[in-house]
Design an enzyme around this catalytic site. Structure first.
Site, PDB file in Angstrom:
ATOM      1  N   ASP A   1    -135.937 -42.103  37.066  1.00 56.09           N
ATOM      2  CA  ASP A   1    -135.266 -41.154  36.012  1.00 56.09           C
ATOM      3  C   ASP A   1    -136.493 -41.403  34.811  1.00 56.09           C
ATOM      4  OD1 ASP A   1    -133.245 -40.277  37.318  1.00 56.09           O
ATOM      5  OD2 ASP A   1    -131.998 -42.083  36.451  1.00 56.09           O
TER       6      ASP A   1
ATOM      7  N   CYS B   1    -139.458 -32.066  29.302  1.00 56.88           N
ATOM      8  CA  CYS B   1    -140.278 -30.950  29.087  1.00 56.88           C
ATOM      9  C   CYS B   1    -141.607 -31.098  29.814  1.00 56.88           C
ATOM     10  CB  CYS B   1    -140.778 -30.975  27.740  1.00 56.88           C
ATOM     11  SG  CYS B   1    -142.012 -32.249  27.221  1.00 56.88           S
TER      12      CYS B   1
ATOM     13  N   CYS C   1    -143.561 -34.623  29.432  1.00 52.98           N
ATOM     14  CA  CYS C   1    -143.000 -35.899  29.859  1.00 52.98           C
ATOM     15  C   CYS C   1    -142.595 -35.977  31.356  1.00 52.98           C
ATOM     16  CB  CYS C   1    -141.724 -36.210  29.175  1.00 52.98           C
ATOM     17  SG  CYS C   1    -140.410 -35.123  29.181  1.00 52.98           S
TER      18      CYS C   1
ATOM     19  N   GLU D   1    -122.135 -41.654  57.299  1.00 55.11           N
ATOM     20  CA  GLU D   1    -121.236 -41.042  56.244  1.00 55.11           C
ATOM     21  C   GLU D   1    -121.627 -40.417  55.298  1.00 55.11           C
ATOM     22  OE1 GLU D   1    -118.371 -43.383  52.683  1.00 55.11           O
ATOM     23  OE2 GLU D   1    -120.099 -44.468  53.454  1.00 55.11           O
TER      24      GLU D   1
ATOM     25  N   GLY E   1    -132.094 -33.322  40.564  1.00 52.22           N
ATOM     26  CA  GLY E   1    -131.182 -32.207  39.758  1.00 52.22           C
ATOM     27  C   GLY E   1    -130.971 -32.360  38.502  1.00 52.22           C
ATOM     28  N   ARG E   2    -131.299 -33.614  37.909  1.00 47.87           N
ATOM     29  CA  ARG E   2    -131.223 -33.665  36.302  1.00 47.87           C
ATOM     30  C   ARG E   2    -132.327 -34.128  35.600  1.00 47.87           C
ATOM     31  NH1 ARG E   2    -124.989 -35.757  35.427  1.00 47.87           N
ATOM     32  NH2 ARG E   2    -123.894 -34.208  36.584  1.00 47.87           N
ATOM     33  N   ARG E   3    -132.739 -35.557  35.805  1.00 47.75           N
ATOM     34  CA  ARG E   3    -134.031 -35.857  35.015  1.00 47.75           C
ATOM     35  C   ARG E   3    -135.025 -37.108  35.656  1.00 47.75           C
ATOM     36  NH1 ARG E   3    -129.079 -38.336  32.730  1.00 47.75           N
ATOM     37  NH2 ARG E   3    -128.406 -40.083  33.629  1.00 47.75           N
ATOM     38  N   GLY E   4    -135.013 -36.736  37.050  1.00 45.49           N
ATOM     39  CA  GLY E   4    -135.950 -37.547  37.768  1.00 45.49           C
ATOM     40  C   GLY E   4    -136.098 -36.985  39.299  1.00 45.49           C
ATOM     41  N   VAL E   5    -136.610 -38.067  40.098  1.00 42.96           N
ATOM     42  CA  VAL E   5    -136.748 -37.616  41.529  1.00 42.96           C
ATOM     43  C   VAL E   5    -136.226 -39.028  42.284  1.00 42.96           C
ATOM     44  CG1 VAL E   5    -138.961 -36.378  41.145  1.00 42.96           C
ATOM     45  CG2 VAL E   5    -139.123 -38.787  41.155  1.00 42.96           C
TER      46      VAL E   5
ATOM     47  N   ASP F   1    -134.792 -44.142  43.168  1.00 42.90           N
ATOM     48  CA  ASP F   1    -134.215 -43.247  42.076  1.00 42.90           C
ATOM     49  C   ASP F   1    -135.058 -43.686  40.641  1.00 42.90           C
ATOM     50  OD1 ASP F   1    -133.018 -41.843  40.364  1.00 42.90           O
ATOM     51  OD2 ASP F   1    -130.957 -42.606  40.565  1.00 42.90           O
TER      52      ASP F   1
END
Length: 222
Positions: free
Chosen positions: A134, A152, A155, A64, A185-189, A132
């Site tokens: 973050d 930054c 962190c 899907e 794409g934003r604040r983590g892996v 996930d």
């Protein structure tokens, strides 16, 4: 579980910024250019097929995909998309130009045929074990001045350490071999554990693996 997000951003740790996520501009023209010139259709199809010898051609067709598209400034979420091959996937993405692609599970039948099934029921057969991580989870112990989606180099070191600890634990403690890491794409892996043994774990086993890596941050138990 929610499908893991595939986002159209660069995979390097960003510089510190004070911009809100809502301030990010959306450009349909640049998105169309990205999909037509840069999107790794072959790599995505090869990975999610798990079939280098092409002996199980219907496997990919039972995966899907969910698309989030923009229509007159409104987000529309499209579920139960599935594709017979790479060409079908590529054609649909180039046509719809989704702003977000979610990769879902493998079902017993092609998700696109869900409405044609008498009882409308399709069963999950396999799904990757996805984690996930973050940086917002580390807000209580970030001492660099960042919080929320601000990041930054200081962190981001916490993400580096988290990846190293989890990668070693998944491979050495649980015996998994195929772990793929992605910048969210934003604040983590995101970690995708792709071994067949991981893809066929029960919900209880998935919860047990996740609990193994839980850490209570910002407490005297650390």
């Amino acid at each position: 579980d929610s499908p893991a997000m595939v986002e159209n951003r660069y995979a390097n740790a960003p510089s510190k910024t004070n911009k809100k996520e809502d301030d990010i501009l959306f450009s349909p023209e640049l998105l169309a250019m990205y999909y037509s010139r840069l999107f790794p259709f072959h790599l995505l199809h090869s990975w999610l097929s798990y079939d280098p010898l092409q002996q199980n051609l219907d496997f990919f067709s039972r995966r899907e995909f969910s698309f989030t598209i923009m229509n007159d400034g409104e987000e529309i979420y499209l579920r139960y998309n599935s594709f017979s091959n790479q060409a079908d996937l590529q054609s649909s993405i180039l046509s719809k130009r989704p702003v977000k692609i979610d990769i879902g599970a493998i079902f017993d039948r092609a998700p696109k045929d869900k409405k044609a099934i008498a009882d409308g029921t399709i069963q999950t057969c396999q799904r990757e074990l996805v984690f996930d991580i973050d940086l917002t989870d580390y807000d209580e112990i970030r001492r660099c001045g960042c919080s929320g989606a601000n990041i930054c180099n200081k962190c981001w070191t916490m993400m580096t350490m988290a990846v190293k600890v989890m990668d070693q634990g998944l491979k050495e403690d649980f015996g998994f071999q195929h772990v793929a890491w992605f910048y969210s794409g934003r604040r983590g892996v995101h970690a995708w554990v792709c071994d067949e043994t991981a893809r066929t774990l029960s919900n209880e086993a998935r919860s047990a693996v996740a609990s193994y890596f839980e850490v209570n941050l910002g407490t005297d138990k650390n």
